[in-house]
Write an enzyme that holds these catalytic residues in place. Structure first.
Site, PDB file in Angstrom:
ATOM      1  N   HIS A 378      -2.384  46.185  59.313  1.00  0.00           N
ATOM      2  CA  HIS A 378      -2.658  47.369  58.494  1.00  0.00           C
ATOM      3  C   HIS A 378      -2.633  48.685  59.254  1.00  0.00           C
ATOM      4  O   HIS A 378      -2.903  49.726  58.660  1.00  0.00           O
ATOM      5  CB  HIS A 378      -4.035  47.241  57.826  1.00  0.00           C
ATOM      6  CG  HIS A 378      -4.049  46.318  56.656  1.00  0.00           C
ATOM      7  ND1 HIS A 378      -3.704  46.717  55.386  1.00  0.00           N
ATOM      8  CD2 HIS A 378      -4.351  45.014  56.563  1.00  0.00           C
ATOM      9  CE1 HIS A 378      -3.805  45.689  54.557  1.00  0.00           C
ATOM     10  NE2 HIS A 378      -4.194  44.645  55.243  1.00  0.00           N
ATOM     11  N   LYS A 569      -9.533  60.755  50.452  1.00  0.00           N
ATOM     12  CA  LYS A 569      -9.270  59.612  51.336  1.00  0.00           C
ATOM     13  C   LYS A 569     -10.298  59.706  52.456  1.00  0.00           C
ATOM     14  O   LYS A 569     -11.028  60.693  52.554  1.00  0.00           O
ATOM     15  CB  LYS A 569      -7.850  59.657  51.895  1.00  0.00           C
ATOM     16  CG  LYS A 569      -7.424  61.035  52.425  1.00  0.00           C
ATOM     17  CD  LYS A 569      -5.979  61.057  52.894  1.00  0.00           C
ATOM     18  CE  LYS A 569      -4.987  61.120  51.746  1.00  0.00           C
ATOM     19  NZ  LYS A 569      -4.223  59.938  51.501  1.00  0.00           N
ATOM     20  N   ARG A 570     -10.345  58.686  53.326  1.00  0.00           N
ATOM     21  CA  ARG A 570     -11.257  58.778  54.460  1.00  0.00           C
ATOM     22  C   ARG A 570     -10.930  60.023  55.287  1.00  0.00           C
ATOM     23  O   ARG A 570      -9.771  60.437  55.387  1.00  0.00           O
ATOM     24  CB  ARG A 570     -11.134  57.519  55.334  1.00  0.00           C
ATOM     25  CG  ARG A 570     -11.817  56.310  54.730  1.00  0.00           C
ATOM     26  CD  ARG A 570     -13.311  56.486  54.549  1.00  0.00           C
ATOM     27  NE  ARG A 570     -14.010  56.502  55.818  1.00  0.00           N
ATOM     28  CZ  ARG A 570     -14.849  55.553  56.227  1.00  0.00           C
ATOM     29  NH1 ARG A 570     -15.120  54.522  55.447  1.00  0.00           N
ATOM     30  NH2 ARG A 570     -15.438  55.637  57.401  1.00  0.00           N
ATOM     31  N   LYS A 575      -5.059  61.796  58.998  1.00  0.00           N
ATOM     32  CA  LYS A 575      -4.776  62.114  57.593  1.00  0.00           C
ATOM     33  C   LYS A 575      -4.665  63.628  57.374  1.00  0.00           C
ATOM     34  O   LYS A 575      -4.286  64.088  56.309  1.00  0.00           O
ATOM     35  CB  LYS A 575      -5.847  61.506  56.691  1.00  0.00           C
ATOM     36  CG  LYS A 575      -5.798  59.964  56.712  1.00  0.00           C
ATOM     37  CD  LYS A 575      -6.863  59.344  55.816  1.00  0.00           C
ATOM     38  CE  LYS A 575      -6.957  57.839  55.951  1.00  0.00           C
ATOM     39  NZ  LYS A 575      -5.920  57.096  55.213  1.00  0.00           N
ATOM     40  N   THR A 677      -2.414  53.776  49.454  1.00  0.00           N
ATOM     41  CA  THR A 677      -2.335  53.319  48.060  1.00  0.00           C
ATOM     42  C   THR A 677      -2.831  54.406  47.112  1.00  0.00           C
ATOM     43  O   THR A 677      -2.484  54.403  45.942  1.00  0.00           O
ATOM     44  CB  THR A 677      -3.144  52.023  47.834  1.00  0.00           C
ATOM     45  OG1 THR A 677      -4.443  52.192  48.393  1.00  0.00           O
ATOM     46  CG2 THR A 677      -2.461  50.831  48.478  1.00  0.00           C
ATOM     47  N   LYS A 681      -1.605  55.652  43.195  1.00  0.00           N
ATOM     48  CA  LYS A 681      -2.505  55.874  42.048  1.00  0.00           C
ATOM     49  C   LYS A 681      -2.250  57.247  41.430  1.00  0.00           C
ATOM     50  O   LYS A 681      -2.189  57.399  40.207  1.00  0.00           O
ATOM     51  CB  LYS A 681      -3.972  55.746  42.500  1.00  0.00           C
ATOM     52  CG  LYS A 681      -4.342  54.317  42.881  1.00  0.00           C
ATOM     53  CD  LYS A 681      -5.611  54.227  43.726  1.00  0.00           C
ATOM     54  CE  LYS A 681      -5.701  52.847  44.361  1.00  0.00           C
ATOM     55  NZ  LYS A 681      -6.721  52.765  45.412  1.00  0.00           N
TER      56      LYS A 681
END
Length: 842
Positions: A378, A569-570, A575, A677, A681
């Site tokens: 992952h 998101k985290r 990110k 993911t 969405k």
């Protein structure tokens, strides 16, 4: 401005999910009242809202249980191959509404509660999120369980029943504060304890090599108590099981080590054993080498493997007799999928059982293990890869360390034959990393011990083969596969966005819910004014509803006609929430400079949790909230720019914010996000993506057409080239005036007037050691955001692009992902066949 929704509008929106049969409604009311009076408030005269929730949950559960029992009988009769999905995280969210959708009960329940004078949404809000995961990894596992049941696979999710899930996040004066998530305090109506399947798990001790074989002795025993949660498929009457283990001390725990006077202390020490399932480690993409964590990883694996072998041997329903004693057929009947390296100990543990307990030869046992296990990677971030110190292993799991050494010896022997004389390759490929303190590389163990290794998006799977596991790919290219992630359309469309699900069903029928590829039929209507109007109307209603929620939560007036620009998101440097911050500041400066220009109004929302020990991530949250304090109070800006930090982002909040979003921010540095993911969405719920060519964004651009996404920035080869020549942040800072202005404002204390150097660590990181090259993509990002603003001013063209995106979502169903795992890794065939319901004759 769209008018607010009436109760009747809200109730009309769920018709895509099966009509409410009159007999169903009256049965539901009868059962609801029975649960309310007999199981809940028998000793009190007054029912609370929570009592009503439990009565409804128990009523819906009654419909599950008969199907659950029948499904298990069906599996024992058919004796299919079974798949075991091992994961340290299952981020399930709430269960009630999802169960109603999958059993086609939602309209009937809505009607029944309405007739009883209750508000369905209020009751659903009483349910606690099952937050047994950090983010993508755990939510993926939840989507996979839904798809495995919907595709009729005999599947089991195995994990830990954490007493405390992911912490609740409070934002206090702009800082993240963690609170324990006591999600079980009112009980959990969806689980059933199964003490009859309790299993012992051993730790510590020593190894004896005897004439009768190897014995692991003088161990400390902890009991694993299973709790089962039903997992219903979509309208096929199949209900699978998620089994989560809870740690219990055995009755004699520590008692025998104390004299009579130490009895009280001995009983109190039982907590030490039970701590194993107390709390979820709150790290995402970060390895924390704590003994308790290794205990958790072995605990779930040891308990699960005992269960798998018990079920394999006694595969007749209700049978306690062993039907199969020959374990050589295990790979024909059992598939074990390792969700990341966390359950990697399944490999040495299965070897231990086969060799030490079942007395198979090493070669035979190893063949069984490799054919049974498969591994999903992952992440490519080095800090996320698990490397356990050998000393810790030696103490906690001495037999497993011996087994890993033997696996490694044989593995290196093979590699030496394949690549004679290449000593450096042997060093790189060893399961044991030599150094001051030796470590076991768990990813290497997973690759060697599995017959299939997969990444979770095409670009990620290529990176694995090209860089991280290049040596392993060269030795065994046939092992490596790609399985692009997906999401379940049941929760992430039908349940959270009923208005849109209905608009789609009116055009193409409702079969798309179990075959998402049918969404491409929407392309026939892309120029249809009625569809464009309907899609835009649903989005506006979702925004009105979410704006009302925000005003209630944050006391900020939201302009529902502004663009809802969302990054949830985290919180992690890779990110790049910081890139988003720089855009907000740039936009703020532009509005201040030309206040009379016609700006596209934006409400920027950022949400997510930071790991409690991750200083930089916590500073990023403080920066976002501080920017919001300045921007939101500036009268010159007004409602043209607002910044909201969404507190305590979790599954239930995602279900509200995603359907209301216009723009989805997926802006990680190319080559760092394995898949994502959340991006899928947003796409399915009619938001447009601004993103880099990273993770699944690449395939989203392919499916919808790159012209229908806002793609910007460096690609993987550009990042590689920059790594080679060196990234010089200062050159961008001095060359781009707006970037320099924004950075000077952060470092000069504009956003922290009472503590001017509050953000000096962030500034220093961005200027001197930013692994994720925020400045390198700044210019392209700002230009791309200008294109976004321009298109938003043309609602019709914007909505046409939205329809192209929804039509391109078919690939991103977890049903497609799971069908590929089933056929290409597990050797199973998915089926859309419906089994008989409990009240149908068989």
């Amino acid at each position: 401005m769209a008018k607010p929704l009436t109760d009747q509008d809200k109730r009309k929106q769920i018709s895509v999910r099966g009509l409410a049969g009159v007999e169903n409604v009256s049965d539901l009311k009868t059962n609801f009242n029975r649960h309310l009076h007999f199981t809940l408030v028998k000793d009190r005269n007054v029912a609370t809202k929570r009592d009503y929730y439990f009565a409804l949950a128990n009523t819906v559960r009654d419909y599950l249980v008969g199907r659950w029992i029948r499904t298990q009988q069906h599996y024992y009769e058919k004796d299919p191959k079974r798949v075991y999905y091992l994961s340290l995280e299952f981020y399930m969210g709430r269960t009630l509404q999802n169960t109603m959708v999958n059993l086609a009960l939602e309209n009937a329940c809505d009607e029944a509660t309405y007739q009883l004078g209750l508000d369905m949404e209020e009751l659903q809000d009483m349910e606690e999120d099952a937050g047994l995961g950090n983010g993508g990894l755990g939510r993926l596992a939840a989507c996979f369980l839904d798809s495995m049941a919907s595709l009729g696979l005999a599947a089991y999710g195995y994990g830990i029943r954490y007493e405390f899930g992911i912490f609740n996040q409070k934002i206090v004066e702009g800082w993240q504060v963690e609170e324990a998530d006591d999600w079980l305090r009112y009980g959990n109506p969806w689980e059933k304890a199964r003490p009859e399947y309790m299993r012992p798990v051993h730790f510590y001790g020593r190894v004896e090599h005897t004439d009768q074989g190897v014995k692991w002795v003088d161990t400390q025993v902890v009991l694993a108590l299973p709790y089962d949660t039903p997992i219903p498929g979509y309208r096929n009457n199949i209900v699978n099981t998620m089994r989560l283990w809870s740690a219990k001390a055995p009755c004699d725990f520590n008692l025998k080590d104390f004299n009579v006077g130490g009895y009280i202390q001995a009983v109190l020490d039982r907590n030490l054993a039970e701590n194993i399932s107390r709390v979820l480690y709150p790290n995402d993409n970060f390895f924390e080498g704590k003994e308790l964590r290794l205990k958790q990883e072995y605990f779930v694996v040891a308990a699960t493997l005992q269960d798998i072998i018990r079920r394999f041997k006694a595969s007749k329903f209700g049978s306690t007799e062993f039907v199969r004693l020959d374990l050589s057929t295990l790979p024909d009947k059992v598939a074990i999928q390792l969700n990341d390296t966390h359950p990697a100990l399944a490999i040495p543990e299965l070897m231990r059982i086969l060799v030490d307990v079942e007395k198979l030869t090493w070669a035979k046992a190893w063949d069984i293990v490799v054919r049974t296990c498969a591994y999903t990677n992952h992440t490519v971030l080095p800090e996320a890869l698990e490397r356990w110190p050998v000393d810790l292993f030696q103490n906690l799991l001495p037999r497993h360390l011996e087994i890993i050494y033997e696996i490694n010896r044989r593995h290196l022997e093979r590699i030496a034959k394949l690549f004679p004389g290449d000593l450096d390759r042997l060093r790189r490929m060893s399961l044991v990393e030599e150094g001051d303190d030796k470590k076991i590389n768990m990813a290497h163990l997973c690759i060697v011990g599995s017959h299939a290794v997969n990444g979770v998006a095409r670009i990620h799977s290529e990176i694995i083969k090209d860089t991280v596991f290049k040596d392993f790919y060269e030795a065994d290219p046939e092992k490596f596969q790609n399985k692009t992630n997906g999401i379940t359309p049941r929760r992430w469309l039908v349940m959270c966005n009923p208005g849109l699900a209905e608009v789609i069903a009116e055009r193409i029928g409702e079969d798309y819910i179990r075959d998402l590829d049918q969404l491409k039929n929407l392309l026939d209507f892309v120029d249809d004014d009625a569809l464009i109007r309907d899609v835009a109307k649903v989005k506006q209603e979702n925004k009105m509803k979410f704006a009302a929620h925000l005003e209630e939560q944050y006391k900020v007036k939201i302009n529902p006609n502004s663009m809802f620009d969302v990054q949830v998101k985290r919180i992690h440097e890779y990110k790049r929430q910081l890139l988003n911050c720089l855009h907000i500041i740039t936009l703020y400066n532009r509005i201040k400079k030309e206040p009379n220009k016609s700006w596209t109004p934006r409400t920027v929302m950022i949400g997510g949790k930071a790991a409690p020990g991750y200083h930089t991530a916590k500073m990023i949250i403080k920066l976002i909230t501080s920017i919001g304090d300045i921007v939101n109070d500036d009268p010159v800006v007004g409602d043209r720019l607002k910044v909201i930090y969404l507190e305590n982002y979790r599954v239930t909040l995602a279900e509200k914010v995603i359907p209301a979003s216009d723009l989805s921010e997926q802006i990680s540095t190319a080559g760092t996000e394995a898949s994502g993911t959340g991006n899928m969405k947003f796409m399915l719920n009619g938001a447009l993506t601004i993103g880099t060519m990273d993770g699944a964004n690449v395939e989203m651009a392919e499916e919808a057409g790159e012209e229908n996404l806002f793609i910007f920035g460096m690609r993987v080869p550009d990042v590689k080239a920059m790594d080679k020549k060196g990234y010089d942040a200062a050159s961008y800072y001095y060359r781009i005036p707006e970037l320099k202005q924004a950075m000077d404002q952060i470092s000069g204390g504009l956003f922290s007037p009472s503590q001017p150097d509050l953000f000096k660590d962030l500034v220093n990181m961005l200027m001197h050691h930013d692994r994720f090259k925020v400045f390198a993509d700044y210019e392209a990002y700002i230009k791309c955001q200008e294109k976004v603003s321009a298109l938003y001013k043309d609602p019709k063209e914007w909505t046409k692009m939205v329809i192209h995106n929804i039509a391109g979502c078919g690939k991103f169903s977890s049903d497609r992902t799971i069908s590929q795992y089933a056929r290409e890794i597990w050797g199973m065939e998915p089926s859309l066949e419906k089994i008989a319901a409990p009240d149908d004759p068989r």
